[in-house]
Design a protein around this motif. Structure first.
Motif, PDB file in Angstrom:
ATOM      1  N   THR A   8    -104.002  12.510 -80.677  1.00  0.00           N
ATOM      2  CA  THR A   8    -102.671  12.050 -81.055  1.00  0.00           C
ATOM      3  C   THR A   8    -102.201  10.957 -80.108  1.00  0.00           C
ATOM      4  O   THR A   8    -101.696   9.911 -80.541  1.00  0.00           O
ATOM      5  N   CYS A  34    -104.107   7.568 -80.455  1.00  0.00           N
ATOM      6  CA  CYS A  34    -103.658   6.861 -81.657  1.00  0.00           C
ATOM      7  C   CYS A  34    -102.275   6.277 -81.435  1.00  0.00           C
ATOM      8  O   CYS A  34    -101.992   5.127 -81.801  1.00  0.00           O
ATOM      9  N   LEU A  35    -101.390   7.068 -80.808  1.00  0.00           N
ATOM     10  CA  LEU A  35    -100.018   6.612 -80.598  1.00  0.00           C
ATOM     11  C   LEU A  35     -99.983   5.393 -79.693  1.00  0.00           C
ATOM     12  O   LEU A  35     -99.297   4.399 -79.982  1.00  0.00           O
ATOM     13  N   SER A  83    -101.145   2.386 -81.444  1.00  0.00           N
ATOM     14  CA  SER A  83    -100.094   1.903 -82.350  1.00  0.00           C
ATOM     15  C   SER A  83     -99.040   1.155 -81.578  1.00  0.00           C
ATOM     16  O   SER A  83     -98.545   0.118 -82.035  1.00  0.00           O
ATOM     17  N   LEU A 115     -93.510  11.210 -75.832  1.00  0.00           N
ATOM     18  CA  LEU A 115     -94.821  11.678 -76.269  1.00  0.00           C
ATOM     19  C   LEU A 115     -94.766  13.127 -76.749  1.00  0.00           C
ATOM     20  O   LEU A 115     -95.373  13.490 -77.751  1.00  0.00           O
ATOM     21  N   TRP A 146     -94.050  14.313 -80.382  1.00  0.00           N
ATOM     22  CA  TRP A 146     -95.055  14.174 -81.446  1.00  0.00           C
ATOM     23  C   TRP A 146     -95.747  15.493 -81.747  1.00  0.00           C
ATOM     24  O   TRP A 146     -96.463  15.590 -82.752  1.00  0.00           O
ATOM     25  N   ALA A 160     -92.803   3.913 -78.320  1.00  0.00           N
ATOM     26  CA  ALA A 160     -93.174   5.240 -78.838  1.00  0.00           C
ATOM     27  C   ALA A 160     -91.967   5.883 -79.514  1.00  0.00           C
ATOM     28  O   ALA A 160     -92.102   6.530 -80.557  1.00  0.00           O
TER      29      ALA A 160
END
Lengths: 361, 202
Positions: A30, A33-34, A37, A104, A107, A256
């Motif tokens: 996760t 990927c975050l 992004s 973070l 998520w 984020a």
């Protein structure tokens, strides 16, 4: 995934260790990927705003500028982290971590699919509210520990603004949980199922949807609500004294959080990973076609698409709106958004009580 | 086993943080340690399967109340030397108050009322147990009247607080937003067509 690891490592490791290992691997996936992004969101921001302002945007590093974020990361990592002479050293260095941590951690409860969720907890929505309200600590601590007037002014502005908009955000989510009848995010998505695009909560809860997204923009300190940075008034606000990786962490946290708000808006009001075609009377036959059906059917790609759409809105706002005056931000939050949400929470309860078709029957 | 380790970790953090709140010199540090103490107690509540209360504690106290607290404390200009003046004079009174407080706390939460033999160990619930639902049912059915009375008291307090801080416009000069919003371009700017001379271009 747990079974796969279990089969592989069963002879060597005890059950509990394998469980923990699975969770750690999921968290790592996760977060990687975050962070990717986030890196490419900064690139997209510069390209999109460039396009809107009839410029080209970054195009030197790599083909078409696609390696620009990687170059930025290396630049920030190799720069020195300066600590001002009279700053409170410990708090000064903790602040970026405090800013990034909740961004973070939130998520953990976002559902990426019917089963794909890191922690499927009952009070998911409350957990989200609690963690988004913690982001402000990083900013306040940074502003105070920097021992600088501009940083302190930025922190104060940010604190007042976030406290004001959090209430509107909370009430908007109260409307969602009245409509869904659950605090669990996957059950909230499940409650929006059945009518395709028109069955999602954005339609019966339209005012809450609009208020939630705008309050989300304010909560992340993005333009036109970016008075805590206000580069034309208070230099760079709370992070004026930060450099190198410490600054990069604030940057990461901000982006984020943007992705977070986009994801939450998608989950709460736009059906999350649901397909807009699922349940529509005439088109739903398409979903049984082999390959096209998988693409048009529900899945993580729809969530990503919706998140990308809301992120585009963030960038679009920044390119088109001038910054709010501070007293008008406060007026919008307290005198307009909170009354709207209060009224619509009552309306939503009435809609649920009378079981208004087609959403609540 | 794991639960016990987690409990002792949170309990240790809670005790250390709570001690630091009253011993550190810097008031901002004290507030931040108080935040840490709230976090640790939320963790302990989570172990008791009270996830609604635990998250509400973080949401309300850490997310809202302590932010405002920090906001105020950061603005204060606290001079430790001035605060220490007359320390010796107040010591006897302070000691009496402190002993009374410790005594009262000891009587209420001491071994006479609490302990593993006094309170039954709560049985763990099934995985589908929802603490939010249980709490909602208790508040809105069994304890509806006390809950509503508490809500009304809070409402009165809110209105009173607003009334106390509200200043009328006579004391305070501020722009009237309605008038600002009502302003149109025609009120402020008059666009005039000026017939100028155009220079010859070569």
């Amino acid at each position: 995934m747990h079974e796969l690891l279990n089969n592989l490592l069963q002879p060597y490791l005890p059950e509990a260790v394998i469980t923990v290992l699975t969770i750690v691997i999921k968290i790592a996936i996760t977060i990687v990927c975050l962070l990717l992004s986030v890196a490419y969101l900064t690139f997209a921001e510069r390209k999109v705003i460039g396009f809107m302002q009839v410029r080209i945007g970054p195009n030197r590093v790599g083909p078409g500028g696609w390696l620009q974020p990687i170059a930025d990361v290396f630049k920030l990592m190799t720069k020195e982290v300066l600590v001002p002479a009279n700053a409170n050293k410990v708090l000064f260095l903790i602040a970026p971590v405090v800013a990034l941590g909740p961004a973070l951690a939130a998520w953990a409860v976002i559902p990426f699919g019917a089963e794909t969720v890191l922690a499927n907890i009952n009070a998911g929505l409350l957990y989200i509210l609690a963690l988004t309200s913690l982001g402000v600590y990083g900013i306040i601590i940074a502003g105070w520990a920097s021992n600088s007037k501009y940083a302190f002014l930025g922190a104060m502005r940010s604190a007042a603004q976030i406290v004001a908009y959090e209430i509107a955000m909370g009430f908007a989510l109260v409307g969602v949980l009245i409509a869904a009848g659950s605090l669990n995010l996957n059950e909230i998505i499940g409650a929006q199922r059945g009518l395709g695009f028109f069955g999602w909560f954005w339609l019966p809860l339209l005012p809450l949807f609009v208020v939630y997204f705008i309050a989300g923009v304010a909560e992340t300190n993005r333009a036109p609500f970016d008075v805590s940075e206000g580069e034309s008034e208070i230099v760079a606000g709370f992070h004026v004294e930060y450099s190198g990786m410490a600054f990069a962490l604030f940057f990461l946290a901000e982006y984020a959080n943007m992705i977070m708000i986009a994801a939450l808006t998608s989950v709460m009001f736009m059906g999350g990973w649901l397909s807009p075609l699922e349940g529509l009377p005439f088109i739903s036959g398409l979903l049984s076609i082999p390959v096209l059906g998988t693409f048009l059917g529900s899945g993580i790609h729809w969530l990503i698409f919706k998140i990308a759409f809301f992120l585009l809105l963030f960038l679009w706002f920044r390119a088109t709106f001038p910054r709010y005056r501070y007293d008008q931000i406060m007026r919008l939050g307290w005198k307009i958004f909170i009354p709207i949400t209060l009224v619509w929470v009552v309306v939503a309860s009435v809609l649920v009580m009378i079981k208004l078709p087609p959403w609540f029957n | 086993m794991i639960e016990q380790i987690v409990f002792y970790a949170f309990a240790a953090i809670l005790i250390v943080a709570a001690t630091m709140v009253i011993t550190v010199r810097n008031p901002v540090h004290a507030v931040l340690f108080l935040v840490l103490a709230f976090f640790a107690s939320a963790g302990i509540w989570m172990l008791l399967e009270a996830e609604f209360l635990a998250i509400a504690l973080v949401l309300v106290y850490v997310g809202a109340v302590m932010v405002l607290f920090l906001f105020v404390v950061m603005m204060l200009d606290i001079n430790i030397a001035v605060l220490r003046e007359g320390f010796a004079r107040y010591v006897p009174l302070a000691l009496v108050v402190a002993i009374l407080m410790v005594g009262a706390i000891g009587v209420t939460v001491g071994p006479a009322n609490f302990g593993a033999d006094k309170v039954a160990i709560p049985a763990p619930h099934a995985a589908d147990y929802s603490n939010s639902q249980a709490l909602g049912a208790a508040i809105y059915t069994d304890y509806l009247f006390p809950f509503e009375i508490a809500a009304v008291v809070l409402l009165v307090a809110i209105i009173a607080a607003i009334a106390l801080t509200l200043r009328t416009s006579r004391q305070h000069k501020q722009p009237k937003t309605e008038m600002q919003l009502r302003a149109r371009r025609a009120d402020r700017v008059r666009l005039v067509k000026v017939s100028g001379t155009v220079e010859q271009q070569d």
